[in-house]
Design a protein around this motif. Structure first.
Motif, mmCIF file in Angstrom:
data_model
loop_
_atom_site.group_PDB
_atom_site.id
_atom_site.type_symbol
_atom_site.label_atom_id
_atom_site.label_comp_id
_atom_site.label_asym_id
_atom_site.label_seq_id
_atom_site.Cartn_x
_atom_site.Cartn_y
_atom_site.Cartn_z
ATOM 1 N N GLU A 88 0.856 -1.189 0.000
ATOM 2 C CA GLU A 88 0.000 0.000 0.000
ATOM 3 C C GLU A 88 0.892 1.240 0.000
ATOM 4 N N TYR A 89 0.603 2.156 -0.874
ATOM 5 C CA TYR A 89 1.358 3.404 -0.949
ATOM 6 C C TYR A 89 0.382 4.562 -0.751
ATOM 7 N N GLN A 99 4.800 -15.658 -13.539
ATOM 8 C CA GLN A 99 3.616 -15.453 -12.708
ATOM 9 C C GLN A 99 2.518 -14.716 -13.473
ATOM 10 N N LYS A 100 1.305 -14.843 -12.958
ATOM 11 C CA LYS A 100 0.164 -14.127 -13.534
ATOM 12 C C LYS A 100 0.176 -12.668 -13.098
ATOM 13 N N PHE A 101 -0.457 -11.844 -13.901
ATOM 14 C CA PHE A 101 -0.610 -10.432 -13.585
ATOM 15 C C PHE A 101 -1.414 -10.297 -12.301
ATOM 16 N N TYR A 102 -0.892 -9.539 -11.352
ATOM 17 C CA TYR A 102 -1.526 -9.379 -10.046
ATOM 18 C C TYR A 102 -2.631 -8.325 -10.146
ATOM 19 N N GLU A 103 -3.870 -8.732 -9.834
ATOM 20 C CA GLU A 103 -5.033 -7.887 -10.090
ATOM 21 C C GLU A 103 -4.967 -6.520 -9.404
ATOM 22 N N LYS A 104 -4.367 -6.459 -8.215
ATOM 23 C CA LYS A 104 -4.288 -5.179 -7.505
ATOM 24 C C LYS A 104 -3.417 -4.151 -8.236
ATOM 25 N N SER A 105 -2.670 -4.607 -9.207
ATOM 26 C CA SER A 105 -1.796 -3.699 -9.956
ATOM 27 C C SER A 105 -2.597 -2.647 -10.712
ATOM 28 N N TYR A 106 -3.771 -3.019 -11.197
ATOM 29 C CA TYR A 106 -4.581 -2.061 -11.948
ATOM 30 C C TYR A 106 -4.861 -0.809 -11.131
ATOM 31 N N ASN A 107 -5.196 -0.995 -9.866
ATOM 32 C CA ASN A 107 -5.510 0.135 -9.001
ATOM 33 C C ASN A 107 -4.295 1.035 -8.790
ATOM 34 N N LEU A 108 -3.147 0.430 -8.538
ATOM 35 C CA LEU A 108 -1.933 1.217 -8.332
ATOM 36 C C LEU A 108 -1.560 1.986 -9.595
ATOM 37 N N ILE A 109 -1.651 1.340 -10.743
ATOM 38 C CA ILE A 109 -1.338 2.005 -12.015
ATOM 39 C C ILE A 109 -2.278 3.192 -12.240
ATOM 40 N N GLU A 110 -3.561 2.990 -11.961
ATOM 41 C CA GLU A 110 -4.542 4.066 -12.140
ATOM 42 C C GLU A 110 -4.237 5.246 -11.225
ATOM 43 N N ARG A 111 -3.884 4.954 -9.968
ATOM 44 C CA ARG A 111 -3.568 6.026 -9.022
ATOM 45 C C ARG A 111 -2.328 6.809 -9.464
ATOM 46 N N ILE A 112 -1.348 6.100 -9.977
ATOM 47 C CA ILE A 112 -0.140 6.765 -10.467
ATOM 48 C C ILE A 112 -0.465 7.641 -11.664
ATOM 49 N N ASN A 113 -1.293 7.148 -12.559
ATOM 50 C CA ASN A 113 -1.642 7.912 -13.755
ATOM 51 C C ASN A 113 -2.468 9.158 -13.446
ATOM 52 N N LYS A 114 -3.085 9.204 -12.274
ATOM 53 C CA LYS A 114 -3.899 10.356 -11.893
ATOM 54 C C LYS A 114 -3.110 11.435 -11.160
ATOM 55 N N LEU A 115 -1.842 11.192 -10.911
ATOM 56 C CA LEU A 115 -1.025 12.193 -10.229
ATOM 57 C C LEU A 115 -0.931 13.455 -11.075
ATOM 58 N N LYS A 116 -0.941 14.610 -10.412
ATOM 59 C CA LYS A 116 -0.940 15.887 -11.123
ATOM 60 C C LYS A 116 0.316 16.092 -11.957
ATOM 61 N N ASN A 138 -4.107 -3.460 -22.974
ATOM 62 C CA ASN A 138 -5.097 -2.440 -23.301
ATOM 63 C C ASN A 138 -6.012 -2.142 -22.106
ATOM 64 N N LYS A 139 -5.713 -2.783 -20.956
ATOM 65 C CA LYS A 139 -6.514 -2.553 -19.747
ATOM 66 C C LYS A 139 -5.861 -1.538 -18.807
ATOM 67 N N PHE A 140 -4.673 -1.068 -19.166
ATOM 68 C CA PHE A 140 -4.024 -0.044 -18.350
ATOM 69 C C PHE A 140 -3.204 0.869 -19.253
ATOM 70 N N THR A 141 -2.786 1.993 -18.711
ATOM 71 C CA THR A 141 -1.998 2.964 -19.475
ATOM 72 C C THR A 141 -0.606 3.082 -18.862
ATOM 73 N N SER A 142 0.404 2.904 -19.698
ATOM 74 C CA SER A 142 1.785 3.086 -19.260
ATOM 75 C C SER A 142 2.630 3.487 -20.463
ATOM 76 N N ASP A 143 3.825 3.964 -20.189
ATOM 77 C CA ASP A 143 4.728 4.354 -21.271
ATOM 78 C C ASP A 143 5.499 3.158 -21.809
#
Length: 200
Positions: free
Chosen positions: A103-104, A130-147, A166-171
């Motif tokens: 948790e961050y 390993q499989k993609f960890y589902e909680k990652s989506y939330n962390l990625i979304e929070r990071i992408n919303k930073l000002k 295509n389910k998340f946004t990253s560089d």
């Protein structure tokens, strides 16, 4: 050389994982001389090195800082700021890893002076396949919303497949076993590149 024969010059960058027993008790000693071989195979590619260690400062000598362009370290490590400064003093870019099992609550301050952020999107560090960890989506979304999101690059690493990105946004994305274990690694890379660039 075996990996080079599979993927050639198709990747956008080369990602190298280094792990020690502080993060995975089953880790074997890493042969850091292989970084020189990596750079020889891909002399014009950016080399990103992800150090999975709770105390990586002693690793920041020799081949790691010579042949890496970006050096990622985990936020939770000992002497985080000292390690970041040492990487920068070597003329390299210090990247920060946020593991999605954690948790961050203060992302603004954690990332504020960082130019490269990596979300480790698997449950256990240092274990391939390993499989993609589902909680990652939330962390990625929070990071992408930073000002100040435009001030840094975001990379997602772990369990990444072409039907997920295509389910998340990253560089950037890192895809290891999904590429290397496929029938046509170069075709898999091109598919990942296409989905990442055109389905956002």
């Amino acid at each position: 050389n075996k990996i080079y024969k599979k993927i050639g010059l198709y990747p956008d960058f080369i990602h190298v994982d280094i792990i020690d027993k502080t993060m995975n008790k089953n880790a074997v000693d890493t042969n850091l001389s292989k970084l020189e071989v990596v750079k020889a195979c891909w002399p014009n590619h950016q080399i990103n090195t992800h150090i999975m260690s709770e105390d990586p400062i002693n690793l920041l000598e020799g081949n790691i800082t010579t042949y890496s362009d970006i050096i990622y370290i985990h936020h939770e490590i000992k002497n985080r700021n000292e390690v970041i400064n040492k990487i920068r003093n070597k003329g390299k870019i210090a990247g920060l890893v946020l593991h999605s099992v954690n948790e961050y609550n203060d992302l603004d301050n954690i990332i504020s002076d960082i130019k490269e952020v990596l979300v480790l999107s698997i449950e256990k560090a240092g274990m391939s396949g390993q499989k993609f960890y589902e909680k990652s989506y939330n962390l990625i979304e929070r990071i992408n919303k930073l000002k100040f999101r435009k001030n840094f690059n975001l990379c997602v690493d772990g369990g990444v497949k072409s039907n997920l990105i295509n389910k998340f946004t990253s560089d950037k994305v890192v895809s290891g076993s999904d590429v290397l274990n496929s029938e046509s690694p170069t075709r898999k890379i091109m598919k990942l590149q296409t989905v990442a660039r055109y389905e956002k």
